[in-house]
Motif scaffolding. Sequence first.
Motif, PDB file in Angstrom:
ATOM      1  N   ALA A  45      -5.244  -0.226  16.880  1.00 47.72           N
ATOM      2  CA  ALA A  45      -5.047   1.076  16.355  1.00 47.72           C
ATOM      3  C   ALA A  45      -3.551   1.035  15.329  1.00 47.72           C
ATOM      4  CB  ALA A  45      -4.556   2.180  17.233  1.00 47.72           C
ATOM      5  N   ASP A  46      -2.863   0.109  15.894  1.00 46.88           N
ATOM      6  CA  ASP A  46      -1.474  -0.157  15.235  1.00 46.88           C
ATOM      7  C   ASP A  46      -1.996  -0.807  13.675  1.00 46.88           C
ATOM      8  OD1 ASP A  46       1.484   0.072  14.931  1.00 46.88           O
ATOM      9  OD2 ASP A  46       1.160  -2.070  14.926  1.00 46.88           O
ATOM     10  N   ARG A  47      -2.897  -1.861  13.826  1.00 43.32           N
ATOM     11  CA  ARG A  47      -3.198  -2.701  12.510  1.00 43.32           C
ATOM     12  C   ARG A  47      -3.672  -1.468  11.579  1.00 43.32           C
ATOM     13  NH1 ARG A  47      -4.071  -8.154  13.108  1.00 43.32           N
ATOM     14  NH2 ARG A  47      -2.305  -9.054  14.365  1.00 43.32           N
ATOM     15  N   HIS A  48      -4.347  -0.738  11.997  1.00 40.91           N
ATOM     16  CA  HIS A  48      -4.997   0.262  10.926  1.00 40.91           C
ATOM     17  C   HIS A  48      -4.237   1.518  10.804  1.00 40.91           C
ATOM     18  CE1 HIS A  48      -8.576  -2.432  10.927  1.00 40.91           C
ATOM     19  NE2 HIS A  48      -8.765  -2.090  12.196  1.00 40.91           N
ATOM     20  N   GLY A  49      -3.186   1.887  11.382  1.00 37.66           N
ATOM     21  CA  GLY A  49      -2.203   2.864  11.301  1.00 37.66           C
ATOM     22  C   GLY A  49      -3.054   4.263  11.500  1.00 37.66           C
ATOM     23  N   LEU A  50      -3.675   4.082  12.767  1.00 40.43           N
ATOM     24  CA  LEU A  50      -4.585   5.138  13.294  1.00 40.43           C
ATOM     25  C   LEU A  50      -3.800   5.459  14.801  1.00 40.43           C
ATOM     26  CD1 LEU A  50      -8.081   3.898  12.199  1.00 40.43           C
ATOM     27  CD2 LEU A  50      -6.619   5.675  11.435  1.00 40.43           C
TER      28      LEU A  50
END
Length: 360
Positions: free
Chosen positions: A75-80
């Motif tokens: 999620a952090d990788r995708h900003g979600l």
Amino acid sequence: MEPRDLSDHTVYRAGRGIEEVARDLGLDPDDLVKLSSNENPFGASPEAVEAVREHADRVSSYPKSAHTDLTEKVADRHGLDPEQIWLTPSGDTALDNVARAFIEPGDRVLVPKPGFAYYPMSARYHHGEVDEYRLEKAEDFAQTPETVLDAYDGHRIVYVTSPHNPTGSEMSLADVRTVAEATDEETLVVYDEAYVHFTDSPTGIELVEDREDVAVIRTFSKAYGLAGMRLGYAVAPAEWADAYARVNTPFGVTELTCRAGLAALDDDDHVERTVETAKWAREYMHERLEAKTWESGGNFVLVEVGDASAVADAAQREGVIVRDCTSFGLPECIRITCGTEDETRRAVETINEVLAEVSA
């Protein structure tokens, strides 16, 4: 006692493995090159392998914390938000979870032909009905909004693959958005980007951020080399992301798989090496194969060879395993996975020799 009627289900026929072929042909497995399943030619991320070794003593526990950690990291990788990441044992299972959440008996879905067999299989498991939109060889398997929308008639789910397997064609993000905008409010566009690492095109995740009718499918099988661990995920809009808890199999992703995924996400060198080699291999095949090929955004190239089964069988006897695309509805084509430089050169040489023998 008999199972329910499964006659409409297409059997997914995976590429044959090295050990299986070696046994059948009486060959040494070390002498074979497998380029039939779009696997990573460099194997698993070394950091993932080390993580599996390090955490092997934890397999007696359910993977609660590791599952949470991996979900949050993705999620952090995708900003979600973490709730938007549906972690699953393979991209196939991510497709299945989406089908569980959306398809009611009798709902229709729209899938590409040729295309991945699990789209219609997953829909039918949930008593959905399947229609197809065709990607035409005469049009180089072009994926346009018109191709999809001409076949659209209020379907519950529309599946789009980019880069597309087995052809390698792509659909631009703008065109995917056009499809989403042109379909009904209750139609979900499932955007499968299993091969996204191998293309320079942008990810469809930005569509998920501003729409509630697009979901994205990802896998760790290709660029990260974790095909044998079975790890993937769906990216869901925030508006209905909480459905995951109601459709997910409890503890479906194992402890060691989560640990491997956590480590693989940080192994940038492995991914870079894999992607750069795939781009080299695609170009090498386009230039050196004495047969028609199609431009590809994936880690494979589709090749027109006449009799795919005969060519694949002949290449296999020479120790090179490629994918006969008859099961995709392309009996005149084979698909060759991008291997290492040595593997790719050997495959090209072998296929060219087979084609020369066939035409002699």
